[in-house]
Scaffold this motif. Structure first.
Motif, PDB file in Angstrom:
ATOM      1  N   ILE B 187       0.846  -1.200   0.000  1.00 25.04           N
ATOM      2  CA  ILE B 187       0.000   0.000   0.000  1.00 25.04           C
ATOM      3  C   ILE B 187       0.878   1.246   0.000  1.00 25.04           C
ATOM      4  CG2 ILE B 187      -1.691   1.270   1.355  1.00 25.04           C
ATOM      5  CD1 ILE B 187      -2.796  -1.147   0.002  1.00 25.04           C
ATOM      6  N   TRP B 189       3.965   1.412  -1.205  1.00 22.63           N
ATOM      7  CA  TRP B 189       4.549   1.510  -2.549  1.00 22.63           C
ATOM      8  C   TRP B 189       3.559   2.125  -3.515  1.00 22.63           C
ATOM      9  CZ3 TRP B 189       6.464  -4.239  -2.761  1.00 22.63           C
ATOM     10  CH2 TRP B 189       7.588  -4.359  -1.941  1.00 22.63           C
ATOM     11  N   ALA B 190       2.292   1.656  -3.415  1.00 20.75           N
ATOM     12  CA  ALA B 190       1.277   2.137  -4.343  1.00 20.75           C
ATOM     13  C   ALA B 190       1.112   3.648  -4.214  1.00 20.75           C
ATOM     14  CB  ALA B 190      -0.052   1.444  -4.069  1.00 20.75           C
ATOM     15  N   ALA B 191       1.070   4.129  -2.967  1.00 19.10           N
ATOM     16  CA  ALA B 191       0.889   5.568  -2.756  1.00 19.10           C
ATOM     17  C   ALA B 191       2.094   6.333  -3.294  1.00 19.10           C
ATOM     18  CB  ALA B 191       0.680   5.857  -1.277  1.00 19.10           C
ATOM     19  N   LEU B 192       3.294   5.823  -3.005  1.00 19.04           N
ATOM     20  CA  LEU B 192       4.495   6.490  -3.527  1.00 19.04           C
ATOM     21  C   LEU B 192       4.506   6.420  -5.044  1.00 19.04           C
ATOM     22  CD1 LEU B 192       7.065   5.065  -0.975  1.00 19.04           C
ATOM     23  CD2 LEU B 192       6.261   7.411  -1.092  1.00 19.04           C
ATOM     24  N   ALA B 196       2.927  10.249  -4.220  1.00 18.61           N
ATOM     25  CA  ALA B 196       2.684  10.810  -2.898  1.00 18.61           C
ATOM     26  C   ALA B 196       4.014  10.990  -2.178  1.00 18.61           C
ATOM     27  CB  ALA B 196       1.786   9.894  -2.086  1.00 18.61           C
ATOM     28  N   SER B 197       4.107  12.029  -1.352  1.00 21.48           N
ATOM     29  CA  SER B 197       5.294  12.172  -0.517  1.00 21.48           C
ATOM     30  C   SER B 197       5.125  11.245   0.682  1.00 21.48           C
ATOM     31  CB  SER B 197       5.443  13.619  -0.044  1.00 21.48           C
ATOM     32  OG  SER B 197       4.421  13.909   0.883  1.00 21.48           O
ATOM     33  N   GLN B 200       2.235  12.322   2.904  1.00 20.16           N
ATOM     34  CA  GLN B 200       0.943  12.102   2.242  1.00 20.16           C
ATOM     35  C   GLN B 200       0.590  10.621   2.287  1.00 20.16           C
ATOM     36  OE1 GLN B 200       2.042  13.966  -1.442  1.00 20.16           O
ATOM     37  NE2 GLN B 200       0.721  15.726  -1.076  1.00 20.16           N
ATOM     38  N   THR B 201       1.603   9.779   2.114  1.00 17.89           N
ATOM     39  CA  THR B 201       1.371   8.338   2.186  1.00 17.89           C
ATOM     40  C   THR B 201       0.907   7.944   3.574  1.00 17.89           C
ATOM     41  OG1 THR B 201       3.135   8.024   0.603  1.00 17.89           O
ATOM     42  CG2 THR B 201       2.450   6.098   1.842  1.00 17.89           C
ATOM     43  N   LYS B 204      -2.631   9.885   4.711  1.00 20.24           N
ATOM     44  CA  LYS B 204      -3.869   9.688   3.961  1.00 20.24           C
ATOM     45  C   LYS B 204      -4.123   8.227   3.601  1.00 20.24           C
ATOM     46  CE  LYS B 204      -4.472  14.294   2.320  1.00 20.24           C
ATOM     47  NZ  LYS B 204      -3.518  14.926   1.405  1.00 20.24           N
ATOM     48  N   VAL B 205      -3.105   7.379   3.653  1.00 22.39           N
ATOM     49  CA  VAL B 205      -3.321   5.982   3.264  1.00 22.39           C
ATOM     50  C   VAL B 205      -3.044   5.021   4.419  1.00 22.39           C
ATOM     51  CG1 VAL B 205      -2.597   4.141   1.716  1.00 22.39           C
ATOM     52  CG2 VAL B 205      -2.841   6.449   0.847  1.00 22.39           C
ATOM     53  N   PRO B 208      -5.209   5.930   7.977  1.00 23.68           N
ATOM     54  CA  PRO B 208      -6.630   5.544   7.938  1.00 23.68           C
ATOM     55  C   PRO B 208      -6.826   4.028   7.998  1.00 23.68           C
ATOM     56  CG  PRO B 208      -6.222   7.222   6.304  1.00 23.68           C
ATOM     57  CD  PRO B 208      -4.884   6.851   6.871  1.00 23.68           C
ATOM     58  N   ALA B 209      -5.928   3.286   7.353  1.00 21.12           N
ATOM     59  CA  ALA B 209      -6.063   1.827   7.372  1.00 21.12           C
ATOM     60  C   ALA B 209      -5.814   1.276   8.770  1.00 21.12           C
ATOM     61  CB  ALA B 209      -5.097   1.197   6.377  1.00 21.12           C
TER      62      ALA B 209
END
Lengths: 270, 299
Positions: B187, B189-192, B196-197, B200-201, B204-205, B208-209
């Motif tokens: 997850i 890796w996906a955001a980066l 995403a910085s 931000q990763t 926001k990702v 929340p999880a």
């Protein structure tokens, strides 16, 4: 030695270029002396046995290997002539232009809509988000299947749909290059076919590099194919990956120059 | 093929497959199962007795006055513990406001950013574990020394909240650290990968999880803090009056129980039991909320 350009065919535009790249994890040399030019709006496949460094090279192109502490690169990697590893280059900017799709579908634990909107939102997209989400999903040939449940979790989709969602998410930030690391390894044959058709659609607007273990897949989708091989060495780690041959897919699979390439593509090892 | 299977069939004796209950192996099984069951009963006896005792003694004062009135003066009758209920809520709220941001950000650093030098991670985690084992009275003395002793601001709700925050911190850091580590690497890796910085990763990702699991940790920490007495005795002290600002001493349920249970007045003793019951119910409620929160988990 390997030529930078694929031997047959004419290439006008080079998007990504690696020149004499050695890749290290700590003192262990994982890949040696890779030089390759990735042509624009083509699909280039990286094939080769496990541990030959094809994924490693792929991850270098969008600086995802930066996340690994001990990683270091010698040589030069350029994107339209700009050095990707120059000290003033922001890896975040690199990854916005060079997107990545992973082996395992990895949607965010968010709604389908937010999965797509996340990337554009953080990069300050000002346009119509609904429209961008729709376009991205349409391009990923997923729109018709999810248009009525955009507010449901990305996890509610099947594996193949999740992977197409991940592709839609990647292209929503409008990158120029899409790197795909075995995108079909976790998918069934029908989903695989859909993703392959999607790649052929996308290549009109994007440059695609795909790592695959499936040689039929390379012959089905790729314009060019790079064969990586591993070599036993005396150094730590025991083996080092290198680029054995890079040519048009047709040439690689029908009439390769190297003996090892022929052995690999005919299934004699690997 | 045929020859092979015949040979293997003949190599076994045709023994009976029926259970032999008197064999030593089966007897041992039965005895050990019985012993383990007995120990479960023994372990549950204190819990059941405590609950029963608190309910039996506290239940008859569970009326409206309890929640609305102040404790009566010594020798008086009736009254309530409105100040202590409100006080516990206020002190725990102060400690939560202090410990949750610090704890969660500390966990984020440990799990997401500490990678550059793993030895620092290890020292921090070791320190957090030690802090978790520090007796609560030590936390109280520590805050007394900093905020209460002569020459310092003195007894206050704030000092009580800070003392409880010291106790809540390790629980929150540990659970949040674990919760963040469970979130799959893919997850991030996906955001980066979509540009995403790092923050931000994480914000926001990843966060929340991990929120449901973090909430569980926070609720458990709150449940523990609400019942603490020792650190409050010499930080928040006690007050027979209603809430009077966070710089003033404040009544809390736990300290009220400590103060009233041993007094020779019937009204106060009854209030101590009722306060115990309220405290037990509050802890029970937070535990149930924690259970509910974990059920929403993402991974």
């Amino acid at each position: 030695m390997v030529d930078t350009m694929p031997k047959s065919g004419t290439m006008t535009d080079v998007v990504l270029r690696a020149k004499e790249c050695d890749i290290y994890y700590g003192s262990y040399k994982a890949v040696r002396d890779v030089s390759i030019d990735i042509p624009r709006n083509k699909i280039t496949a990286f094939i080769g046995p496990s541990g030959c460094g094809k994924s490693t090279v792929l991850r270098c192109f969008n600086r995802l290997n930066d996340l690994i502490e001990s990683f270091s690169l010698k040589g030069k990697m350029t994107y339209h002539g700009q050095d990707l590893y120059a000290p003033d280059v922001d890896p975040v900017e690199v990854r916005r232009r060079i997107g990545m799709v992973f082996q395992k579908p990895n949607p965010f634990p968010k709604t389908i809509y937010d999965n797509i909107a996340y990337g554009p939102r953080i990069s300050g997209y000002k346009g119509d988000m609904d429209e961008l989400v729709e376009t991205s999903l349409r391009r990923a040939v997923l729109w018709d299947e999810v248009k009525d449940k955009l507010q449901e979790s990305g996890f509610s989709l099947s594996g193949g749909q999740q992977q197409r969602l991940c592709i839609a998410r990647t292209i929503a930030v409008q990158p120029e290059v899409v790197l795909m690391d075995e995108p079909c390894a976790a998918l069934d044959p029908i989903s695989t076919l859909k993703v392959e058709e999607l790649m052929k659609e996308l290549v009109q607007n994007y440059t695609i590099i795909i790592v695959t273990h499936n040689m039929q897949q390379a012959t089905r989708v790729a314009d060019y194919t790079a064969f990586y091989n591993a070599q036993v060495t005396e150094e730590a780690g025991g083996k080092v990956g290198y680029l054995a041959e890079f040519d048009s897919t047709e040439k690689i699979f029908n009439d390769p120059e190297q003996e090892s390439t022929r052995d690999y593509v005919t299934g004699r090892f690997g | 093929m045929t020859a092979h299977s015949e040979a293997s069939a003949h190599s076994f004796d045709a023994k009976s497959l029926k259970a032999n209950r008197s064999s030593s192996r089966n007897l041992f099984n039965i005895v050990m199962t019985g012993l383990a069951g007995l120990c479960i009963l023994l372990a549950l006896i204190p819990l059941v007795l405590v609950l029963f005792y608190v309910f039996a003694n506290g239940f008859n004062r569970l009326d409206l006055d309890l929640f609305t009135q102040l404790p009566p003066p010594p020798g008086g009758t009736g009254g309530g513990i409105a100040n202590a209920i409100g006080g516990t809520v206020i002190v725990v709220a102060i400690s939560t406001i202090i410990s949750v941001p610090i704890g969660v950000l500390c966990a984020i650093w440990l799990s997401e950013f500490g990678g550059d030098d793993t030895s620092i991670d290890e020292y921090v985690r070791f320190g957090v574990n030690i802090l978790a084992g520090v007796p609560s009275i030590i936390a109280g003395v520590f805050i007394y020394g900093i905020m209460v002793r002569p020459g310092r601001p003195g007894y206050s709700a704030l000092a009580g909240g800070v003392a409880l925050a010291v106790l809540m911190l390790p629980t929150i850091i540990r659970t949040a650290d674990e919760a963040l580590k469970i979130v799959p690497q893919e997850i991030r890796w996906a955001a980066l990968g979509v540009g995403a910085s790092k923050y931000q990763t994480v914000l926001k990702v990843v966060l929340p999880a991990a929120i449901p699991a973090i909430l569980t940790g926070v609720t458990l920490a709150i449940a523990r803090a609400a019942g603490e007495t020792a650190p409050l005795i010499f930080t928040a002290l006690f007050s027979p009056f209603r809430f009077n600002g966070i710089t003033q001493p404040i009544a809390t349920l736990a300290v009220l129980v400590y103060n009233f249970a041993t007094l020779p007045f019937k009204a106060q003793q009854e209030l101590a039991w009722a306060a115990s019951l309220i405290l037990v119910l509050m802890v029970l409620l937070t535990s149930i909320i924690a259970r509910f929160a974990t059920r929403q988990k993402t991974y």
